[in-house]
Design a protein around this motif. Structure first.
Motif, PDB file in Angstrom:
ATOM      1  N   LEU A 280      83.146  34.496 -45.816  1.00  0.00           N
ATOM      2  CA  LEU A 280      82.658  33.581 -44.786  1.00  0.00           C
ATOM      3  C   LEU A 280      83.577  32.373 -44.664  1.00  0.00           C
ATOM      4  CD1 LEU A 280      80.604  32.617 -42.730  1.00  0.00           C
ATOM      5  CD2 LEU A 280      79.148  31.839 -44.617  1.00  0.00           C
ATOM      6  N   ALA A 281      84.070  31.868 -45.794  1.00  0.00           N
ATOM      7  CA  ALA A 281      85.002  30.734 -45.775  1.00  0.00           C
ATOM      8  C   ALA A 281      86.289  31.110 -45.037  1.00  0.00           C
ATOM      9  CB  ALA A 281      85.313  30.287 -47.202  1.00  0.00           C
ATOM     10  N   ARG A 282      86.792  32.321 -45.285  1.00  0.00           N
ATOM     11  CA  ARG A 282      88.011  32.768 -44.598  1.00  0.00           C
ATOM     12  C   ARG A 282      87.759  32.941 -43.103  1.00  0.00           C
ATOM     13  NH1 ARG A 282      91.686  35.057 -48.467  1.00  0.00           N
ATOM     14  NH2 ARG A 282      90.769  35.096 -50.555  1.00  0.00           N
ATOM     15  N   ALA A 283      86.592  33.498 -42.777  1.00  0.00           N
ATOM     16  CA  ALA A 283      86.255  33.681 -41.365  1.00  0.00           C
ATOM     17  C   ALA A 283      86.125  32.336 -40.654  1.00  0.00           C
ATOM     18  CB  ALA A 283      84.955  34.475 -41.241  1.00  0.00           C
ATOM     19  N   LEU A 284      85.595  31.337 -41.356  1.00  0.00           N
ATOM     20  CA  LEU A 284      85.482  29.999 -40.763  1.00  0.00           C
ATOM     21  C   LEU A 284      86.862  29.436 -40.416  1.00  0.00           C
ATOM     22  CD1 LEU A 284      82.675  28.151 -42.783  1.00  0.00           C
ATOM     23  CD2 LEU A 284      82.795  28.476 -40.305  1.00  0.00           C
ATOM     24  N   GLU A 285      87.827  29.642 -41.310  1.00  0.00           N
ATOM     25  CA  GLU A 285      89.180  29.154 -41.046  1.00  0.00           C
ATOM     26  C   GLU A 285      89.765  29.820 -39.806  1.00  0.00           C
ATOM     27  OE1 GLU A 285      90.946  26.715 -42.407  1.00  0.00           O
ATOM     28  OE2 GLU A 285      89.140  26.235 -43.552  1.00  0.00           O
ATOM     29  N   ARG A 286      89.582  31.137 -39.694  1.00  0.00           N
ATOM     30  CA  ARG A 286      90.100  31.839 -38.518  1.00  0.00           C
ATOM     31  C   ARG A 286      89.399  31.371 -37.251  1.00  0.00           C
ATOM     32  NH1 ARG A 286      89.270  36.352 -41.891  1.00  0.00           N
ATOM     33  NH2 ARG A 286      87.559  37.046 -40.527  1.00  0.00           N
ATOM     34  N   THR A 287      88.099  31.155 -37.342  1.00  0.00           N
ATOM     35  CA  THR A 287      87.329  30.750 -36.167  1.00  0.00           C
ATOM     36  C   THR A 287      87.718  29.354 -35.718  1.00  0.00           C
ATOM     37  OG1 THR A 287      85.499  32.136 -36.940  1.00  0.00           O
ATOM     38  CG2 THR A 287      84.995  30.498 -35.250  1.00  0.00           C
ATOM     39  N   ARG A 288      87.978  28.449 -36.672  1.00  0.00           N
ATOM     40  CA  ARG A 288      88.411  27.097 -36.296  1.00  0.00           C
ATOM     41  C   ARG A 288      89.725  27.147 -35.527  1.00  0.00           C
ATOM     42  NH1 ARG A 288      86.843  25.844 -41.859  1.00  0.00           N
ATOM     43  NH2 ARG A 288      84.820  24.770 -41.858  1.00  0.00           N
ATOM     44  N   GLN A 289      90.620  28.018 -35.975  1.00  0.00           N
ATOM     45  CA  GLN A 289      91.921  28.112 -35.312  1.00  0.00           C
ATOM     46  C   GLN A 289      91.807  28.729 -33.924  1.00  0.00           C
ATOM     47  OE1 GLN A 289      94.426  30.275 -38.019  1.00  0.00           O
ATOM     48  NE2 GLN A 289      94.257  28.746 -39.648  1.00  0.00           N
ATOM     49  N   SER A 290      90.865  29.664 -33.760  1.00  0.00           N
ATOM     50  CA  SER A 290      90.716  30.326 -32.459  1.00  0.00           C
ATOM     51  C   SER A 290      89.797  29.557 -31.522  1.00  0.00           C
ATOM     52  CB  SER A 290      90.159  31.735 -32.659  1.00  0.00           C
ATOM     53  OG  SER A 290      88.842  31.683 -33.206  1.00  0.00           O
ATOM     54  N   GLU A 291      89.107  28.518 -32.071  1.00  0.00           N
ATOM     55  CA  GLU A 291      88.180  27.697 -31.287  1.00  0.00           C
ATOM     56  C   GLU A 291      87.075  28.541 -30.664  1.00  0.00           C
ATOM     57  OE1 GLU A 291      90.428  25.405 -28.527  1.00  0.00           O
ATOM     58  OE2 GLU A 291      91.334  24.143 -30.066  1.00  0.00           O
ATOM     59  N   ARG A 292      86.620  29.545 -31.413  1.00  0.00           N
ATOM     60  CA  ARG A 292      85.492  30.350 -30.965  1.00  0.00           C
ATOM     61  C   ARG A 292      84.285  30.050 -31.843  1.00  0.00           C
ATOM     62  NH1 ARG A 292      87.215  36.469 -30.269  1.00  0.00           N
ATOM     63  NH2 ARG A 292      85.332  36.484 -28.972  1.00  0.00           N
ATOM     64  N   GLN A 293      83.249  30.887 -31.779  1.00  0.00           N
ATOM     65  CA  GLN A 293      82.049  30.660 -32.567  1.00  0.00           C
ATOM     66  C   GLN A 293      81.927  31.721 -33.658  1.00  0.00           C
ATOM     67  OE1 GLN A 293      78.387  29.926 -30.507  1.00  0.00           O
ATOM     68  NE2 GLN A 293      79.365  28.739 -28.876  1.00  0.00           N
ATOM     69  N   LEU A 294      80.995  31.467 -34.560  1.00  0.00           N
ATOM     70  CA  LEU A 294      80.727  32.374 -35.679  1.00  0.00           C
ATOM     71  C   LEU A 294      79.228  32.349 -35.939  1.00  0.00           C
ATOM     72  CD1 LEU A 294      82.629  32.698 -39.008  1.00  0.00           C
ATOM     73  CD2 LEU A 294      80.233  32.039 -39.091  1.00  0.00           C
ATOM     74  N   ALA A 295      78.683  33.502 -36.338  1.00  0.00           N
ATOM     75  CA  ALA A 295      77.246  33.584 -36.618  1.00  0.00           C
ATOM     76  C   ALA A 295      77.008  34.154 -38.011  1.00  0.00           C
ATOM     77  CB  ALA A 295      76.549  34.454 -35.584  1.00  0.00           C
ATOM     78  N   VAL A 296      75.995  33.630 -38.673  1.00  0.00           N
ATOM     79  CA  VAL A 296      75.534  34.159 -39.964  1.00  0.00           C
ATOM     80  C   VAL A 296      74.112  34.665 -39.771  1.00  0.00           C
ATOM     81  CG1 VAL A 296      74.960  33.644 -42.358  1.00  0.00           C
ATOM     82  CG2 VAL A 296      76.994  32.628 -41.318  1.00  0.00           C
ATOM     83  N   LEU A 297      73.896  35.939 -40.076  1.00  0.00           N
ATOM     84  CA  LEU A 297      72.581  36.551 -39.947  1.00  0.00           C
ATOM     85  C   LEU A 297      72.023  36.849 -41.333  1.00  0.00           C
ATOM     86  CD1 LEU A 297      74.143  37.251 -37.221  1.00  0.00           C
ATOM     87  CD2 LEU A 297      72.579  39.199 -37.029  1.00  0.00           C
ATOM     88  N   PHE A 298      70.822  36.373 -41.611  1.00  0.00           N
ATOM     89  CA  PHE A 298      70.096  36.741 -42.822  1.00  0.00           C
ATOM     90  C   PHE A 298      69.018  37.747 -42.426  1.00  0.00           C
ATOM     91  CE2 PHE A 298      70.570  33.595 -46.552  1.00  0.00           C
ATOM     92  CZ  PHE A 298      71.944  33.662 -46.424  1.00  0.00           C
ATOM     93  N   ILE A 299      68.993  38.904 -43.108  1.00  0.00           N
ATOM     94  CA  ILE A 299      68.069  39.993 -42.772  1.00  0.00           C
ATOM     95  C   ILE A 299      67.173  40.243 -43.969  1.00  0.00           C
ATOM     96  CG2 ILE A 299      67.901  42.408 -42.046  1.00  0.00           C
ATOM     97  CD1 ILE A 299      71.021  41.853 -41.229  1.00  0.00           C
ATOM     98  N   ASP A 300      65.875  40.116 -43.765  1.00  0.00           N
ATOM     99  CA  ASP A 300      64.894  40.281 -44.840  1.00  0.00           C
ATOM    100  C   ASP A 300      63.938  41.399 -44.442  1.00  0.00           C
ATOM    101  OD1 ASP A 300      62.771  39.974 -46.703  1.00  0.00           O
ATOM    102  OD2 ASP A 300      63.416  37.924 -47.068  1.00  0.00           O
ATOM    103  N   LEU A 301      63.862  42.457 -45.256  1.00  0.00           N
ATOM    104  CA  LEU A 301      62.962  43.570 -44.946  1.00  0.00           C
ATOM    105  C   LEU A 301      61.509  43.128 -45.140  1.00  0.00           C
ATOM    106  CD1 LEU A 301      64.841  46.534 -46.666  1.00  0.00           C
ATOM    107  CD2 LEU A 301      65.051  45.686 -44.327  1.00  0.00           C
ATOM    108  N   ASP A 302      60.680  43.432 -44.163  1.00  0.00           N
ATOM    109  CA  ASP A 302      59.278  43.016 -44.198  1.00  0.00           C
ATOM    110  C   ASP A 302      58.462  43.958 -45.084  1.00  0.00           C
ATOM    111  OD1 ASP A 302      59.942  41.029 -42.408  1.00  0.00           O
ATOM    112  OD2 ASP A 302      59.341  42.188 -40.645  1.00  0.00           O
ATOM    113  N   HIS A 303      57.670  43.376 -45.980  1.00  0.00           N
ATOM    114  CA  HIS A 303      56.741  44.129 -46.833  1.00  0.00           C
ATOM    115  C   HIS A 303      57.444  45.243 -47.606  1.00  0.00           C
ATOM    116  CE1 HIS A 303      53.507  41.946 -44.927  1.00  0.00           C
ATOM    117  NE2 HIS A 303      53.856  42.405 -43.730  1.00  0.00           N
TER     118      HIS A 303
END
Length: 698
Positions: A280-303
């Motif tokens: 994620l840290a590496r992806a942040l560096e690439r995203t800052r240079q490209s001036e685009r966005q980045l998303a982090v998804l947390f997925i939790d299985l229900d029950h």
């Protein structure tokens, strides 16, 4: 026969030759030394040749010779053969007086003097030669038996010899290598500067050690640890180069396995939390240079716990691996999917255009996860909650984005699960307030800030009090009186419900005992038993201890357990509740109608009454289907031999409808709000206290 005119050796000359010879010389008769020159004495380690006279070869030799024969037997045999067969040449080991061993090469010849036969022996010391042979043999054995590969070249770096280990290591036979230079092994992994520095070290220091990646005969890259040494001649000229190779392949594989285990989940082989944050840290560096966005998804299985509990952990592990496989279909080459632990997964979507890309991914995941899973010919469904944080709106660092996504998924679960939530600032504030409240709850339990309030349970026809329910309240030092909905969910999350429940049970039982001593009649005292108290296995012991300490009769106590908590009972906890009921404690199912209990399961439960959830009571006047539901519950309870209590009665109309439906007991604001001292009638008040607040004396 010697020629009759041949010159004969003068005795004086013969003696001179005997004494001055540099070789050791001895005369033996009947196996005993009778003459010895000075050279022989020195070779045997004696200062005077006379010390040898009269001794036998066995006297100055070890017990056995290297071939295993006894020294005395071998000496006699050699003397016999010299006399009968002719000269004997052999090697002999003897002992110096100082204990050291020496090796001789011996020529034993018969001497015919016309009298008694003699033998003379000529000795040469070959101890140094034998030591050199031993060392060469040892070196040869090391060369052939070592697990390290050895390569020897001449001064021009042409291969002269390799050992068997080197052949096994590289796949080349010795014939294929001899005459070539080690360049045939080069893989292209190292550049010219690497080899220049290596040869410079060998030339200046005489050796070099380091890691080299060569290529085997079959084209496989092979890491080795190599030590190269140069061998020089008497004038300092280079004669040979010797290289010793240790195969690092298994070591590298072990290192790779350990590194993989350190950064990957053992069950799914996905990156773990540590590697996820790094990527994620590496992806942040690439995203800052490209001036685009980045998303982090947390997925939790229900029950997901239900799968483990019903089908076992083997099935649960199988499902987790299948979930991991399905999630991988929704990420690109530059994205990262990780398992954080348990039933939690995370995805880093790098360089997206806007939040809609993340939402589309989440929606696709929901659809994929909802497809039925299969295990042992059983099909079952699974759902998930997803939280999303975005760069740069919700954070500029790894920790901020991870924390925001975690907060968002908790919000998704709070909204009923099986949904997706984006992060909002208020979620963080809410989480911080929740943590602060958890600490205050713990302190409140220690300070005695939690107390029971009591609400009447009344006969619907006569209005007489037939029971009381103890409901927890919190006298917060700053916020005043707090209702359960403001702190119970947090208490359940942080694991203090068992302690809180025990505090309320003890206070309520102590108060009930006081009322009984004052002659007050209140029927049964109902106290809620939380799921946490049941699941930790301490409920039976805690209730029995409380009854013993307070003196309250068991038949005066009723424990209320929610329908959902009843559904999670295992055999052990069910047995404990049955034991409490056998001793006189009543059990009731609270919030009936909100769970999924079957009639068969309900019939088997050790309960005495059902409490109709207030939602059905409130809807009786406005929802046409609620009245038949309430009537059905009452009829069902009657068939099962259970009493019924209707919760949440607030109006006379609700009371009348319940009476018409056959319900006999109700509870709600229509009669009284929960209060610390309910108004119950007593035959007499304690002499020392006078009438208690809320108690009417007859």
């Amino acid at each position: 026969m010697p020629h009759e005119n041949a010159p004969t050796l003068q005795p004086q000359l013969a003696h001179a030759l005997f004494e001055q010879s540099r070789d050791g010389m001895l005369l033996l008769r009947d196996g005993v030394f009778i003459a010895c020159n000075s050279a022989a004495a020195r070779l045997f380690g004696f200062s005077d040749s006379k010390e040898l006279i009269g001794r036998t070869p066995a006297d100055i030799s070890p017990g056995t010779q290297p071939d295993g024969s006894r020294s005395g037997d071998r000496a006699r045999d050699l003397l016999r053969r010299a006399l009968t067969e002719g000269p004997q040449r052999f090697e002999w080991v003897h002992h110096h007086p100082n204990g050291e061993e020496g090796w001789f090469e011996v020529v034993l010849t018969s001497l015919d003097t016309g009298e008694q036969p003699l033998c003379y022996a000529i000795l040469r010391d070959i101890s140094r030669r034998k030591e050199m042979e031993r060392r060469l043999e040892l070196s040869s054995r090391v060369f052939t038996s070592t697990r390290d590969g050895i390569l020897i070249t001449d001064a021009r770096n042409r291969i002269l010899q390799v050992n068997d280990a080197f052949v096994r290591m590289t796949g080349y036979t010795e014939e294929e290598l001899v005459g070539h230079t080690p360049r045939v092994l080069q893989s292209g992994h190292h550049d010219a500067e690497f080899y220049r520095a290596m040869w410079e070290s060998i030339a200046e220091r005489g050796d070099w050690s380091g890691e080299i990646w060569d290529r085997t005969k079959y084209g496989t890259l092979q890491p080795k640890w190599v030590t190269i040494s140069k061998v020089t001649g008497p004038y300092g000229e280079v004669v040979n180069y010797i290289a010793v190779f240790s195969d690092l392949t298994e070591l590298k594989r072990s290192q790779e396995r350990l590194q993989f285990q350190a950064y990957h989940d053992a069950l799914t082989s996905l990156p773990n939390r540590l590697l996820f944050k790094d990527r994620l840290a590496r992806a942040l560096e690439r995203t800052r240079q490209s001036e685009r966005q980045l998303a982090v998804l947390f997925i939790d299985l229900d029950h997901f716990k239900d799968i483990n509990d019903s089908l076992g952990h083997t099935a649960g592990d199988r499902v987790l691996r299948q979930v991991a496989h399905r999630l991988q279909r929704h990420i690109g080459a530059d994205d990262t999917l990780a398992r954080l632990g348990g039933d939690e997964f995370s995805i880093c979507l790098s360089e997206i255009d806007d939040h809609r890309d993340a939402l589309r991914c989440a929606e696709a995941i929901h659809q994929d996860i909802e497809r039925p899973f299969q295990y042992n010919h059983q099909r079952f469904e699974c759902r998930c909650s997803i939280g999303i944080s975005l760069y740069p709106e919700n954070g500029d660092t790894v920790e901020e984005l991870v924390r925001s996504a975690d907060s968002a998924v908790h919000n998704a679960k709070g909204l009923g699960r099986n949904t997706t939530c984006f992060y909002a600032e208020e979620l963080t504030l809410r989480a911080q307030r929740r943590l602060g409240l958890a600490q205050q709850i713990r302190l409140g339990i220690q300070r005695g800030e939690f107390v029971p309030f009591y609400q009447q349970q009344v006969d619907l026809n006569s209005g007489a009090i037939v029971g009381l329910e103890a409901l927890v309240r919190w006298y917060h030092p700053d916020s005043g009186l707090l209702r359960p909905g403001e702190f119970i969910p947090v208490a359940e999350e942080v694991g203090v419900m068992s302690a809180l429940g025990e505090v309320i049970l003890r206070q309520a039982c102590r108060q009930a005992r006081t009322w009984l001593d004052a002659g007050c009649e209140f029927g049964r005292l109902a106290v809620n038993l939380s799921a946490a108290q049941i699941q930790d296995g301490s409920a039976q012991l805690m209730v029995e201890r409380t009854l013993d300490e307070t003196g309250l009769p068991p038949e005066r106590l009723e424990l209320e357990i929610t329908e959902s908590a009843f559904m999670e009972l295992n055999h052990s906890t069910l047995k404990s509740l049955t034991e409490l009921r056998r001793h006189g404690v009543s059990l009731s199912m609270d919030d009936f109608g909100t769970g999924y209990s079957s009639l068969l399961y309900l019939k088997r439960l050790p309960i005495d009454r059902l409490k109709i959830d207030k939602g059905f009571v409130w809807d009786m006047g406005t929802s046409p289907e609620s009245r038949p539901i309430v009537q059905t519950i009452i009829q069902l309870a009657d068939v099962l031999g259970l009493d019924v209590v209707a919760e949440g009665v607030e109006t006379a109309e609700q009371r009348d409808e319940l009476i018409a439906a056959g319900c006999r007991v109700g509870q709600g604001f229509f009669w009284a709000y929960p209060e610390p001292q309910p108004r119950i009638r007593c035959r007499h008040a304690p002499d020392h206290a006078g009438p208690q607040p809320g108690i009417t004396a007859d």
